[in-house]
Design an enzyme around this catalytic site. Sequence first.
Site, PDB file in Angstrom:
ATOM      1  N   ALA A  77    -102.977 -48.053   8.879  1.00  0.00           N
ATOM      2  CA  ALA A  77    -102.162 -47.822   7.671  1.00  0.00           C
ATOM      3  C   ALA A  77    -100.685 -48.159   7.873  1.00  0.00           C
ATOM      4  CB  ALA A  77    -102.313 -46.372   7.210  1.00  0.00           C
ATOM      5  N   ASP A 116     -89.009 -36.580   2.497  1.00  0.00           N
ATOM      6  CA  ASP A 116     -90.291 -37.207   2.098  1.00  0.00           C
ATOM      7  C   ASP A 116     -90.550 -37.039   0.602  1.00  0.00           C
ATOM      8  OD1 ASP A 116     -91.679 -35.815   5.128  1.00  0.00           O
ATOM      9  OD2 ASP A 116     -90.660 -37.740   4.822  1.00  0.00           O
ATOM     10  N   ASN A 135     -93.853 -49.322  14.799  1.00  0.00           N
ATOM     11  CA  ASN A 135     -93.620 -49.783  13.420  1.00  0.00           C
ATOM     12  C   ASN A 135     -92.577 -50.894  13.396  1.00  0.00           C
ATOM     13  OD1 ASN A 135     -95.131 -48.190  11.216  1.00  0.00           O
ATOM     14  ND2 ASN A 135     -94.563 -46.631  12.704  1.00  0.00           N
ATOM     15  N   HIS A 177     -94.163 -42.528   6.344  1.00  0.00           N
ATOM     16  CA  HIS A 177     -94.584 -41.178   6.719  1.00  0.00           C
ATOM     17  C   HIS A 177     -96.091 -41.213   6.971  1.00  0.00           C
ATOM     18  CE1 HIS A 177     -94.447 -36.821   7.015  1.00  0.00           C
ATOM     19  NE2 HIS A 177     -95.544 -36.807   6.288  1.00  0.00           N
TER      20      HIS A 177
HETATM   21  C1  GRF Z   1     -95.469 -42.617  14.011  1.00  0.00           C
HETATM   22  O1  GRF Z   1     -96.495 -41.659  13.870  1.00  0.00           O
HETATM   23  C2  GRF Z   1     -94.694 -42.721  12.714  1.00  0.00           C
HETATM   24  O2  GRF Z   1     -95.488 -42.523  11.575  1.00  0.00           O
HETATM   25  C3  GRF Z   1     -93.751 -41.612  12.819  1.00  0.00           C
HETATM   26  O3  GRF Z   1     -93.288 -41.690  14.160  1.00  0.00           O
HETATM   27  C4  GRF Z   1     -94.401 -42.116  14.986  1.00  0.00           C
HETATM   28  C5  GRF Z   1     -93.974 -43.147  15.998  1.00  0.00           C
HETATM   29  O4  GRF Z   1     -93.599 -44.313  15.323  1.00  0.00           O
HETATM   30  N1  GRF Z   1     -92.709 -41.694  11.835  1.00  0.00           N
HETATM   31  P1  GRF Z   1     -93.094 -45.625  16.137  1.00  0.00           P
HETATM   32  O5  GRF Z   1     -94.183 -46.010  17.100  1.00  0.00           O
HETATM   33  O6  GRF Z   1     -91.838 -45.230  16.874  1.00  0.00           O
HETATM   34  O7  GRF Z   1     -92.868 -46.659  15.077  1.00  0.00           O
END
Ligand code: GRF
Length: 208
Positions: free
Chosen positions: A180, A151, A14, A110
């Site tokens: 998403a 959340d 992310n 989330h």
């Molecule tokens: C993802 O599923 C995110 O939605 C959750 O942690 C997981 C890993 O996220 N919060 P990232 O690759 O570290 O951004």
Amino acid sequence: MLKLAVLVSGGGTNLQAIIDSIADGRITGARIVTVISNNKKAYALERAAKAGIPAKCISPKDYENREAFNDALLEAIEESQADLVVLAGCLVVIPEKIVERYENRIINIHPSLIPAFCGKDFYGLKVHEGALARGVKVTGATVHFVDKGTDTGPIILQKAVEVRDGDTPEVLQRRVMEEAEWVILPRAIDLIANGKITVTDGKVTEKS
Ligand code: GRF
């Protein structure tokens, strides 16, 4: 220019989506001023380094108690002079003192359509295990402001993703991330950076 502090715990996909969206113009008016991880092994720290973004690890293990960790985290965020705190795959429970200090200035991604499969027992793969166990046909992701609950803050954006026969939690997690999370988190940041989001009585409205 909206200054972002991005808090991470794991792979940082992310975070990468935010970095890439700033680079290609999907996000305007914002820049990442710091990445903070509670996990020194988080690959997200590598991603920050590759992008030349200042990063640090603030781990609860390095503090004698939770209060000291919370104070160090608050100090690091304030030092960065961030306007918006982005929880991007962050598994740290944000303490009330930070939520109060940054009211409606902390957002979280989330991996479900809140209020489904959320709350303190639903994080990471557990979210997708819950969705598959319930047999939902549609799941997705939610970006919301962080309040003192888990959340439970005002919802900014959501995006639906279909659940397919034979999905495993890992396969579903990846689809939710790709279709998403990596879409709505950058979009939410761009909307906030461009003054398009207002919160009234706990509800978010997007200015056209
Ligand atoms: C993802 O599923 C995110 O939605 C959750 O942690 C997981 C890993 O996220 N919060 P990232 O690759 O570290 O951004």
